[in-house]
Write a protein that holds these residues in place. Structure first.
Motif, PDB file in Angstrom:
ATOM      1  N   GLN A 143       0.820  -1.205   0.000  1.00 34.44           N
ATOM      2  CA  GLN A 143       0.000   0.000   0.000  1.00 34.44           C
ATOM      3  C   GLN A 143       0.855   1.256   0.000  1.00 34.44           C
ATOM      4  OE1 GLN A 143      -3.477  -0.253   2.371  1.00 34.44           O
ATOM      5  NE2 GLN A 143      -3.917   1.930   2.326  1.00 34.44           N
ATOM      6  N   ASP A 149      -5.079   1.389  -4.180  1.00 33.71           N
ATOM      7  CA  ASP A 149      -5.675   0.762  -5.358  1.00 33.71           C
ATOM      8  C   ASP A 149      -4.649   0.174  -6.311  1.00 33.71           C
ATOM      9  OD1 ASP A 149      -4.559   3.021  -6.472  1.00 33.71           O
ATOM     10  OD2 ASP A 149      -6.435   3.816  -7.294  1.00 33.71           O
ATOM     11  N   THR A 151      -2.313   1.761  -8.044  1.00 32.43           N
ATOM     12  CA  THR A 151      -1.996   2.588  -9.222  1.00 32.43           C
ATOM     13  C   THR A 151      -1.191   3.844  -8.872  1.00 32.43           C
ATOM     14  OG1 THR A 151      -4.053   3.884  -9.083  1.00 32.43           O
ATOM     15  CG2 THR A 151      -4.134   1.810 -10.318  1.00 32.43           C
ATOM     16  N   HIS A 197     -11.358   5.962  -0.693  1.00 32.65           N
ATOM     17  CA  HIS A 197     -10.694   5.193   0.358  1.00 32.65           C
ATOM     18  C   HIS A 197     -10.101   6.121   1.412  1.00 32.65           C
ATOM     19  CE1 HIS A 197      -8.672   1.705   2.070  1.00 32.65           C
ATOM     20  NE2 HIS A 197      -7.553   2.402   2.115  1.00 32.65           N
ATOM     21  N   VAL A 253     -11.276  -0.971  -2.876  1.00 29.65           N
ATOM     22  CA  VAL A 253     -10.218  -0.737  -3.867  1.00 29.65           C
ATOM     23  C   VAL A 253      -8.977  -1.569  -3.558  1.00 29.65           C
ATOM     24  CG1 VAL A 253     -11.047   1.596  -4.327  1.00 29.65           C
ATOM     25  CG2 VAL A 253      -9.247   1.250  -2.630  1.00 29.65           C
ATOM     26  N   THR A 254      -8.928  -2.148  -2.360  1.00 31.64           N
ATOM     27  CA  THR A 254      -7.789  -2.961  -1.941  1.00 31.64           C
ATOM     28  C   THR A 254      -7.920  -4.426  -2.331  1.00 31.64           C
ATOM     29  OG1 THR A 254      -8.890  -3.225   0.202  1.00 31.64           O
ATOM     30  CG2 THR A 254      -7.244  -1.464   0.021  1.00 31.64           C
ATOM     31  N   THR A 255      -8.983  -4.781  -3.049  1.00 32.55           N
ATOM     32  CA  THR A 255      -9.263  -6.180  -3.387  1.00 32.55           C
ATOM     33  C   THR A 255      -8.080  -6.866  -4.053  1.00 32.55           C
ATOM     34  OG1 THR A 255     -11.652  -5.862  -3.564  1.00 32.55           O
ATOM     35  CG2 THR A 255     -10.717  -7.654  -4.843  1.00 32.55           C
ATOM     36  N   TRP A 256      -7.323  -6.142  -4.856  1.00 34.64           N
ATOM     37  CA  TRP A 256      -6.215  -6.738  -5.606  1.00 34.64           C
ATOM     38  C   TRP A 256      -5.194  -7.413  -4.697  1.00 34.64           C
ATOM     39  CZ3 TRP A 256      -1.189  -4.674  -5.099  1.00 34.64           C
ATOM     40  CH2 TRP A 256      -1.105  -3.465  -4.392  1.00 34.64           C
ATOM     41  N   SER A 278     -17.402  -1.565   1.220  1.00 37.77           N
ATOM     42  CA  SER A 278     -16.075  -1.058   0.886  1.00 37.77           C
ATOM     43  C   SER A 278     -15.075  -1.641   1.890  1.00 37.77           C
ATOM     44  CB  SER A 278     -16.061   0.467   0.963  1.00 37.77           C
ATOM     45  OG  SER A 278     -16.196   0.888   2.319  1.00 37.77           O
ATOM     46  N   HIS A 279     -13.819  -1.256   1.777  1.00 36.36           N
ATOM     47  CA  HIS A 279     -12.782  -1.700   2.709  1.00 36.36           C
ATOM     48  C   HIS A 279     -13.132  -1.312   4.144  1.00 36.36           C
ATOM     49  CE1 HIS A 279      -8.407  -2.492   3.660  1.00 36.36           C
ATOM     50  NE2 HIS A 279      -8.709  -1.680   4.659  1.00 36.36           N
TER      51      HIS A 279
END
Length: 318
Positions: A143, A149, A151, A197, A253-256, A278-279
């Motif tokens: 992170q 996310d 990116t 997030h 957005v942290t699913t990856w 969401s997270h």
């Protein structure tokens, strides 16, 4: 359900914890869980919520503050040290093995957010852990390097490393190294920097919704370079054949990160999505926490109902 203040030591540092125990009688020692908090969090927040809820399902649950954070000892304050965080989990397991109400052969780990990543690393290297589950899995190193996310512009982390280097030099010269602010001053700035997030994190940690006086507002700068070379998922292949469950929000957005950990698993592994969440929703919103707890209770009940009396010889526990 009862909550008791307890302490134990992790690499010589005193760790403050809450031991949550079921209020119903048992015929013998119970299965137990170590529950770890998100980065910058404390045991009075979401990890305490999950520990209490798991105790309601019949588990002894230990929620603790990481070393250097919350009510635990350790200097400098606000240090996020991945190696120490993993050691904290293992020390918590050791502590549970000394408790008379705990069956030392039926201990699992439950990590939330950053502790999700750390619990995977701890479980990989500690065969006393029978099963591991996470909620809103995150590897703090990924992170910081890549963004929530995945990116983030690489220049952002390089800038943080520059600041961490200057802080180390200042400390060596006897000067104040300062610290890295976790959140900007306003929710609007948090949203501008971290999108939805970032805004959700601000709402949970910096408002009455979930805020706590001991929740970290700053991190020691040396946290950054300690995180730089760490990989919380390196030990995931070592968890198998023990089971792994990851619970994530459908909109997180942290699913990856959870998907990457799942792909590294060598044993039974499941990624369970909570619809609409969401997270941060999974920290405290009952419409999402309730289904998550039900899934966790089923997972740990299934995998902690037997104990090993000898290698390869499981027996049903009472």
């Amino acid at each position: 359900m009862a909550r008791t203040n307890v302490t134990f030591h992790s690499a010589g540092i005193e760790i403050a914890a809450h031991l949550h125990t079921p209020g119903t009688p048992a015929s013998g020692p119970r299965p137990a869980l170590v529950v770890g908090h998100p980065g910058t969090g404390v045991k009075e927040q979401t990890s305490g919520t999950y520990a209490r809820r798991m105790a309601e399902h019949g588990f002894v649950a230990l929620a603790f503050d990481a070393a250097h954070q919350g009510a635990s000892g350790g200097l400098p304050r606000g240090l996020e040290d991945p190696a120490q965080r993993v050691e904290d989990f293992k020390a918590a397991v050791s502590y549970l093995t000394t408790r008379p109400e705990v069956d030392a052969e039926r201990i699992g780990l439950l990590g939330i957010c950053a502790s999700g990543g750390y619990s995977l690393a701890a479980a990989g290297g500690d065969h006393r852990v029978r099963a591991v589950a996470t909620v809103s899995t995150a590897d703090p190193s990924r992170q910081f390097r890549l963004g929530a996310d995945g990116t983030q512009d690489p220049a952002v982390f390089q800038s943080l490393l520059d600041s961490a280097a200057r802080a180390r030099t200042a400390a060596a010269r006897g000067e104040d190294p300062g610290a890295m602010a976790v959140f900007p001053p306003t929710a609007e700035q948090a949203a501008a920097l971290g999108g939805e997030h970032g805004a959700e994190g601000f709402e949970y940690y910096r408002t009455p919704r979930g805020g706590h006086e001991r929740s970290a507002r700053f991190l020691a700068w040396e946290s950054v370079d300690r995180l730089a070379g760490y990989d919380a998922f390196f030990a995931v292949p070592l968890i198998g054949p023990r089971p792994l469950l990851q619970i994530i929000g459908e909109r997180a957005v942290t699913t990856w990160m959870a998907v990457e950990a799942h792909q590294r698993a060598t044993g039974p592994s499941e990624v369970h999505r909570i619809a609409g969440a969401s997270h941060v929703d999974l920290y405290d919103k009952e419409e999402y926490v309730g289904p998550a707890v039900d899934r966790l209770a089923g997972f740990f009940t299934t995998h902690l109902t037997t104990r090993l009396t000898a290698p390869g010889r499981p027996v049903t526990a009472g």
